[in-house]
Design a protein around this motif. Structure first.
Motif, PDB file in Angstrom:
ATOM      1  N   LEU A   9       0.850  -1.184   0.000  1.00 32.22           N
ATOM      2  CA  LEU A   9       0.000   0.000   0.000  1.00 32.22           C
ATOM      3  C   LEU A   9       0.891   1.241   0.000  1.00 32.22           C
ATOM      4  O   LEU A   9       1.712   1.426   0.897  1.00 32.22           O
ATOM      5  N   PRO A  10       0.744   2.092  -0.998  1.00 29.54           N
ATOM      6  CA  PRO A  10       1.577   3.300  -1.057  1.00 29.54           C
ATOM      7  C   PRO A  10       1.266   4.258   0.094  1.00 29.54           C
ATOM      8  O   PRO A  10       0.122   4.366   0.539  1.00 29.54           O
ATOM      9  N   PHE A  11       2.289   4.958   0.551  1.00 24.69           N
ATOM     10  CA  PHE A  11       2.119   6.052   1.484  1.00 24.69           C
ATOM     11  C   PHE A  11       2.264   7.355   0.703  1.00 24.69           C
ATOM     12  O   PHE A  11       3.133   7.468  -0.166  1.00 24.69           O
ATOM     13  N   LEU A  12       1.441   8.333   1.010  1.00 26.63           N
ATOM     14  CA  LEU A  12       1.639   9.683   0.495  1.00 26.63           C
ATOM     15  C   LEU A  12       2.350  10.470   1.590  1.00 26.63           C
ATOM     16  O   LEU A  12       1.833  10.596   2.706  1.00 26.63           O
ATOM     17  N   LYS A  13       3.533  10.990   1.264  1.00 23.26           N
ATOM     18  CA  LYS A  13       4.362  11.650   2.264  1.00 23.26           C
ATOM     19  C   LYS A  13       4.710  13.067   1.836  1.00 23.26           C
ATOM     20  O   LYS A  13       4.888  13.341   0.653  1.00 23.26           O
TER      21      LYS A  13
ATOM     22  N   PHE B  17     -11.369   5.688   4.588  1.00 23.56           N
ATOM     23  CA  PHE B  17     -11.473   5.119   5.936  1.00 23.56           C
ATOM     24  C   PHE B  17     -10.482   5.827   6.848  1.00 23.56           C
ATOM     25  O   PHE B  17      -9.381   6.181   6.425  1.00 23.56           O
ATOM     26  N   TYR B  18     -10.903   6.015   8.097  1.00 27.36           N
ATOM     27  CA  TYR B  18     -10.030   6.654   9.092  1.00 27.36           C
ATOM     28  C   TYR B  18      -9.778   5.691  10.238  1.00 27.36           C
ATOM     29  O   TYR B  18     -10.711   5.023  10.718  1.00 27.36           O
TER      30      TYR B  18
ATOM     31  N   ASN C 215      -4.479   7.652  10.686  1.00 29.53           N
ATOM     32  CA  ASN C 215      -4.336   7.003   9.383  1.00 29.53           C
ATOM     33  C   ASN C 215      -5.540   7.317   8.504  1.00 29.53           C
ATOM     34  O   ASN C 215      -6.672   6.962   8.842  1.00 29.53           O
ATOM     35  N   HIS C 216      -5.293   7.971   7.378  1.00 28.88           N
ATOM     36  CA  HIS C 216      -6.351   8.271   6.422  1.00 28.88           C
ATOM     37  C   HIS C 216      -6.114   7.444   5.155  1.00 28.88           C
ATOM     38  O   HIS C 216      -5.161   7.688   4.411  1.00 28.88           O
ATOM     39  N   PHE C 217      -6.966   6.454   4.926  1.00 29.93           N
ATOM     40  CA  PHE C 217      -6.884   5.612   3.742  1.00 29.93           C
ATOM     41  C   PHE C 217      -7.663   6.307   2.619  1.00 29.93           C
ATOM     42  O   PHE C 217      -8.837   6.652   2.810  1.00 29.93           O
ATOM     43  N   VAL C 218      -7.024   6.500   1.485  1.00 29.48           N
ATOM     44  CA  VAL C 218      -7.617   7.323   0.428  1.00 29.48           C
ATOM     45  C   VAL C 218      -7.471   6.675  -0.949  1.00 29.48           C
ATOM     46  O   VAL C 218      -6.669   5.751  -1.133  1.00 29.48           O
TER      47      VAL C 218
ATOM     48  N   GLU D 222      -5.886   5.188  -7.576  1.00 29.32           N
ATOM     49  CA  GLU D 222      -5.111   4.182  -6.867  1.00 29.32           C
ATOM     50  C   GLU D 222      -5.248   4.378  -5.362  1.00 29.32           C
ATOM     51  O   GLU D 222      -5.515   5.485  -4.884  1.00 29.32           O
ATOM     52  N   GLN D 223      -5.059   3.305  -4.628  1.00 31.71           N
ATOM     53  CA  GLN D 223      -5.166   3.348  -3.177  1.00 31.71           C
ATOM     54  C   GLN D 223      -3.885   3.901  -2.562  1.00 31.71           C
ATOM     55  O   GLN D 223      -2.798   3.747  -3.112  1.00 31.71           O
ATOM     56  N   ALA D 224      -4.020   4.530  -1.394  1.00 31.23           N
ATOM     57  CA  ALA D 224      -2.854   5.053  -0.685  1.00 31.23           C
ATOM     58  C   ALA D 224      -3.227   5.308   0.768  1.00 31.23           C
ATOM     59  O   ALA D 224      -4.406   5.257   1.151  1.00 31.23           O
ATOM     60  N   LEU D 225      -2.215   5.590   1.564  1.00 30.66           N
ATOM     61  CA  LEU D 225      -2.403   5.902   2.980  1.00 30.66           C
ATOM     62  C   LEU D 225      -1.661   7.184   3.314  1.00 30.66           C
ATOM     63  O   LEU D 225      -0.510   7.369   2.920  1.00 30.66           O
ATOM     64  N   ILE D 226      -2.337   8.063   4.035  1.00 36.15           N
ATOM     65  CA  ILE D 226      -1.724   9.278   4.569  1.00 36.15           C
ATOM     66  C   ILE D 226      -1.702   9.140   6.083  1.00 36.15           C
ATOM     67  O   ILE D 226      -2.758   8.955   6.706  1.00 36.15           O
TER      68      ILE D 226
END
Length: 262
Positions: free
Chosen positions: A43-47, A93-94, A145-148, A157-161
């Motif tokens: 799962l990619p992270f957005l940083k 999702f949070y 954790n914000h799943f976006v 595409e899916q990612a996590l912030i």
């Protein structure tokens, strides 16, 4: 008949592949038959990149050409986004967690433990460096954790912030923003729709306090989701996260930066 754009190989034009052939193969042999669990996916992270990010350090194995502090970085694709322009996302999702780490710059860089939102943070009081530290020396970080879904010109595409430290204030503001959204049902009554019913734009802005300056997140509500495919994909992602079917591999940035240096 729709065609895939032609490319060239060693100066020779290649015959276009028909969409019909691709669709037929996708139904039988796709080459992805064994990619069927969270263990097979990253799962990619957005940083938000900073001065200390290895992607901005030319002496790092993880250096990315063109990376600058304030840009948004996709940890899987390696794609860079202009932080001032921002990117459109759908929050799916949070999840609030307390992540326990070993001493910074030491160990594997993986969490020691991940505690749920009911964790008693009082057992890890603040130290002189304003970090929540357990008696054994481990550090505990409250993490939002914000799943976006990232909305790209060619799809999504899916990612996590992950938002922690000073960025938890941004997370709280974003959560409040989502809860304040109201829609009207057929019966005329208003209701709070799912988070994935709307598109938000996330940007980076300079922030500061008495301890220094950095780039942080800023979130704006844009519009309701217009495409059913996006809505359905966001809903499916939210369901997967809620059932713990989405694997997340958190990493200590300080340790990653140390390991990636020559």
């Amino acid at each position: 008949m729709n065609k895939v754009t032609k490319t060239k190989n060693n100066g020779q034009a290649l015959a276009a592949v028909s969409i019909d052939s691709i669709m037929s193969d996708a139904e039988s042999l796709s080459g992805l038959e064994n990619v069927n669990s969270a263990d097979d996916l990253a799962l990619p992270f957005l940083k938000v990149l900073s001065q200390l990010s290895p992607q901005c350090n030319k002496t790092s194995n993880n250096f990315v050409e063109g990376a600058e502090p304030g840009m948004i970085y996709n940890s899987v694709s390696g794609k860079l986004y202009d932080g001032e322009e921002g990117i459109d996302i759908v929050p799916c999702f949070y999840k609030r967690e307390f992540i326990e780490w070993g001493e910074r710059g030491q160990g594997s860089g993986a969490p020691i433990a991940i505690h749920d939102s009911n964790y008693d943070i009082s057992q890890a009081p603040r130290d002189a460096g304003f970090q929540n530290r357990l008696p054994n020396g481990n550090i505990v970080e409250e993490t939002a954790n914000h799943f976006v879904l990232i909305l790209n010109v060619d799809g999504f595409e899916q990612a996590l912030i992950t938002m922690k430290s000073t960025q938890r204030k941004v997370s709280r503001k974003w959560n409040s923003m989502m809860l304040q959204v109201k829609m009207q049902g057929p019966d005329g009554k208003s209701f709070t729709p799912p988070s994935y019913s709307h598109v938000y734009r996330i940007k980076t802005i300079p922030q500061s306090n008495s301890k220094g300056t950095w780039f942080g997140w800023e979130v704006f509500k844009i519009s309701p989701v217009q495409e059913s495919t996006v809505y359905d994909a966001a809903k499916l992602f939210a369901q997967g996260v809620s059932k713990n079917a989405v694997k997340v591999e958190h990493a200590d940035e300080a340790q990653v930066s140390k390991k990636s240096a020559f």
